[in-house]
Design a protein around this motif. Sequence first.
Motif: not given
Length: 177
Positions: A73-95
Motif C-alpha cells: 500500500d505504501s508504494h501504491r500510495d506513492a504513485l499518486a502525483a497531484d498536479i500542484d505537487a509536480i516540482m519539475y518536468t523535462t523532456e527525455g528522449d524524442i523519437r
Amino acid sequence: TSPFAWLRTRFYYLLIRLYFDQEFSVEEFTRGAKQAFSVVSKLLSQRKLDLLDELVSAEVLQVLKEKISLLPDSHRDALAADIDAIMYTTEGDIRIYYDDDGTKFVSILMCFWYLNGASLPDEVPGEAKVFQIVFGDESTKEKKHLLTANYEFQREFTEGAKPDWTITRIEHPRLLE
C-alpha cells in the motif's frame, strides 16, 4: 539538461512542426503531459486500471495490472502525483520513426519530479535513497518524498489517424519495479 540535449530536443520539435503538425506547441504538450501524468498516476494508485484504456497502451496496461497487484500500500500510495505537487518536468528522449507499413510515429519521453506524502521507508527496494523534505516545525512537521517518474507519450501522425497521444511506457523507479 546539457546544452546539446536542449538543442537536440528543440531540433526535433522543429521537425514535428515542419513535417507533422504545424500547430504543435512544446508548452501545450508539456501542460497536457503533466495533466495526463497526474490523472494516470492517481488512477494507478487507486487501482482503477479499467479507466486507463483510452490513455495507456494495451501492452503497458497488461504489465501494470500484474505489477500493481503485487505492490504494498505504501508504494501504491506513492504513485499518486497531484498536479500542484509536480516540482519539475523535462523532456527525455524524442523519437520520430516509421514502421514497415509507412506509419509515422512520434514518441516523447517526459520526466517528472513530484512530492508525495506516502509513508515510505527511508530505504526502498534497490537500496536507493529517496529524497525527503520536511515541512513545518517539530510539532507540525510533515515529511514528503521527492520522487521521479518517466512517462513516454506516443502519437501516430499518419493521415487519418486519431490526433491522440497514448502513454506507451510508465516508470516509477524504486516503486513500480
